[in-house]
Design a protein around this motif. Structure first.
Motif, PDB file in Angstrom:
ATOM      1  N   GLU A  93      -9.090   3.949   4.060  1.00 46.99           N
ATOM      2  CA  GLU A  93      -9.607   3.987   5.423  1.00 46.99           C
ATOM      3  C   GLU A  93     -10.269   5.329   5.706  1.00 46.99           C
ATOM      4  O   GLU A  93     -11.342   5.389   6.329  1.00 46.99           O
ATOM      5  CB  GLU A  93      -8.470   3.744   6.409  1.00 46.99           C
ATOM      6  CG  GLU A  93      -8.906   3.705   7.874  1.00 46.99           C
ATOM      7  CD  GLU A  93      -7.735   3.527   8.821  1.00 46.99           C
ATOM      8  OE1 GLU A  93      -7.708   2.513   9.547  1.00 46.99           O
ATOM      9  OE2 GLU A  93      -6.837   4.396   8.833  1.00 46.99           O
TER      10      GLU A  93
ATOM     11  N   ASP B  33      -3.792   6.437   4.861  1.00 47.16           N
ATOM     12  CA  ASP B  33      -4.516   5.464   4.045  1.00 47.16           C
ATOM     13  C   ASP B  33      -5.842   6.094   3.591  1.00 47.16           C
ATOM     14  O   ASP B  33      -6.779   6.246   4.381  1.00 47.16           O
ATOM     15  CB  ASP B  33      -4.763   4.206   4.865  1.00 47.16           C
ATOM     16  CG  ASP B  33      -5.364   3.086   4.044  1.00 47.16           C
ATOM     17  OD1 ASP B  33      -6.432   3.305   3.435  1.00 47.16           O
ATOM     18  OD2 ASP B  33      -4.779   1.987   4.012  1.00 47.16           O
TER      19      ASP B  33
ATOM     20  N   THR C 129      -2.202   3.652   8.405  1.00 47.18           N
ATOM     21  CA  THR C 129      -3.535   3.448   8.955  1.00 47.18           C
ATOM     22  C   THR C 129      -3.601   4.055  10.357  1.00 47.18           C
ATOM     23  O   THR C 129      -2.579   4.423  10.948  1.00 47.18           O
ATOM     24  CB  THR C 129      -3.859   1.960   9.047  1.00 47.18           C
ATOM     25  OG1 THR C 129      -2.921   1.347   9.960  1.00 47.18           O
ATOM     26  CG2 THR C 129      -3.769   1.277   7.692  1.00 47.18           C
TER      27      THR C 129
ATOM     28  N   LYS D 160       0.829  -1.206   0.000  1.00 46.85           N
ATOM     29  CA  LYS D 160       0.000   0.000   0.000  1.00 46.85           C
ATOM     30  C   LYS D 160       0.864   1.257   0.000  1.00 46.85           C
ATOM     31  O   LYS D 160       0.447   2.310   0.480  1.00 46.85           O
ATOM     32  CB  LYS D 160      -0.926   0.010   1.220  1.00 46.85           C
ATOM     33  CG  LYS D 160      -1.996  -1.068   1.204  1.00 46.85           C
ATOM     34  CD  LYS D 160      -3.030  -0.822   0.116  1.00 46.85           C
ATOM     35  CE  LYS D 160      -4.173  -1.819   0.213  1.00 46.85           C
ATOM     36  NZ  LYS D 160      -5.205  -1.552  -0.837  1.00 46.85           N
TER      37      LYS D 160
ATOM     38  N   ALA E 151       1.307   3.459   3.146  1.00 46.03           N
ATOM     39  CA  ALA E 151       0.287   4.378   3.646  1.00 46.03           C
ATOM     40  C   ALA E 151      -0.043   4.036   5.096  1.00 46.03           C
ATOM     41  O   ALA E 151      -0.158   2.859   5.463  1.00 46.03           O
ATOM     42  CB  ALA E 151      -0.963   4.288   2.777  1.00 46.03           C
TER      43      ALA E 151
END
Length: 250
Positions: free
Chosen positions: A67, A64, A26, A21, A24
Motif C-alpha cells: 500500500e 503494509d 493498512t 499478510k 501488516a
C-alpha cells in the motif's frame, strides 16, 4: 475487519487479524485502532487490554509496504497515513487502562511501534523484534523513537535504528525491550486484574508525567495521592490485609 475488539471476562482483547499478510497494517487498520481502543476504555467491565494477533506465530510486520508503494506518490495520502499512525500510537500509549502487548512471532517496524506504545510486553521465545526504517531510507517518528529510548536507553535505541537488525526474545529481554518471556500473558493479566484498577490507572498517569518530563509533585499529583485514602479500594485493601485474605476490588 482486520483488527477487532473482543471481550474476554475482565480483559479487552485487541486482535490483529490479517495473518495472510503477516498482520501488516493498512491505512484502514490505523484509522480503526483508536475507535476500538475507545470502546475498550469505555467498557467498565474491561480492567485491562491485551494487544495480540488473532492467529499464533506472528504479531505485526509493520505498515503494509504494498500500500505504501502504491500511494507513495500521493502527498495527501502520505500525510493522512502519517497522521493516522501517529494518532494510533499516541492514544495507545496514553490509554488510561493498562495495555499489554503479547508478541508471538515477528514484531517489526510499525508493529514494534505498537508494542512500544503498550505498557508491558510479553513475548514467546519465537518472537523477533526489529525497527527497520534504515533499510528503507526512512526515519522513525520522534514519538516512537522516544518510546524506544525510554525503554532501552539511547545507545541500544541507536543500535536498533542504525542497523535495522532483528533481535530474538532473549536479547530483547536483556536490553529491556520486553518485560517477560512466556507462552501466554495470562499470569501477568491475572496479577494485574487481581490488584486495584484505581491504583493501576493513577500509577500509569504518574509514570506518563515522569516520562514527559515532570520531576516534582504539583497540586494535582498530591491530591491523587491524598484522595486514595478516602476511596473504596483503600478500605478494601486494608480490611483484606487485617483479615489475612485476598482483596476483592470492585
Amino acid at each position: 475487519m482486520s483488527i477487532r475488539l473482543e471481550r474476554d471476562g475482565t480483559v479487552g482483547r485487541l486482535l490483529i487479524d490479517r495473518a495472510v499478510k503477516r498482520n501488516a497494517f493498512t491505512q484502514a487498520m490505523w484509522d480503526a485502532l483508536p475507535g476500538l481502543l475507545a470502546q475498550a476504555i469505555d467498557d467498565p467491565t474491561a480492567r485491562l487490554l491485551v494487544l495480540q494477533s488473532a492467529e499464533p506465530g506472528v504479531f505485526c510486520a509493520g505498515a503494509d509496504i504494498g500500500e505504501l508503494l502504491d500511494r507513495s506518490g500521493d502527498p495527501e495520502w502520505r500525510a493522512a497515513n502519517q497522521a493516522a499512525i501517529a494518532r494510533a500510537q499516541h492514544e495507545l500509549a496514553r490509554a488510561p487502562k493498562p495495555v499489554i502487548a503479547f508478541v508471538d512471532g515477528d514484531c517489526v517496524g510499525g508493529g514494534c511501534g505498537l508494542a512500544l506504545a503498550c505498557d508491558l510486553r510479553v513475548a514467546t521465545r519465537r518472537a523477533r523484534f526489529g525497527i527497520t526504517p534504515a533499510k528503507l531510507g526512512l526515519v522513525y517518528p520522534l514519538h516512537d523513537t522516544k518510546l524506544l529510548v525510554d525503554l532501552v536507553g539511547p545507545s541500544q535505541a541507536k543500535r536498533m535504528l542504525f542497523t535495522g537488525q532483528l533481535l530474538g526474545a532473549e536479547e530483547a529481554l536483556r536490553i529491556g525491550l520486553i518485560d517477560l518471556i512466556a507462552d501466554t500473558p495470562d499470569d501477568l493479566v491475572a496479577a494485574i486484574t487481581a490488584a486495584s484498577s484505581h491504583s493501576a490507572r493513577e500509577t500509569k498517569k504518574m509514570i506518563r508525567r515522569i516520562l514527559d518530563g515532570q520531576t516534582d509533585d504539583d497540586a494535582e499529583t498530591s491530591a491523587i495521592f491524598a484522595d486514595a485514602f478516602m476511596l473504596p479500594d483503600f478500605h478494601e485493601g486494608v480490611r483484606a490485609f487485617v483479615e489475612k485474605r485476598k482483596p476483592e476490588f470492585k
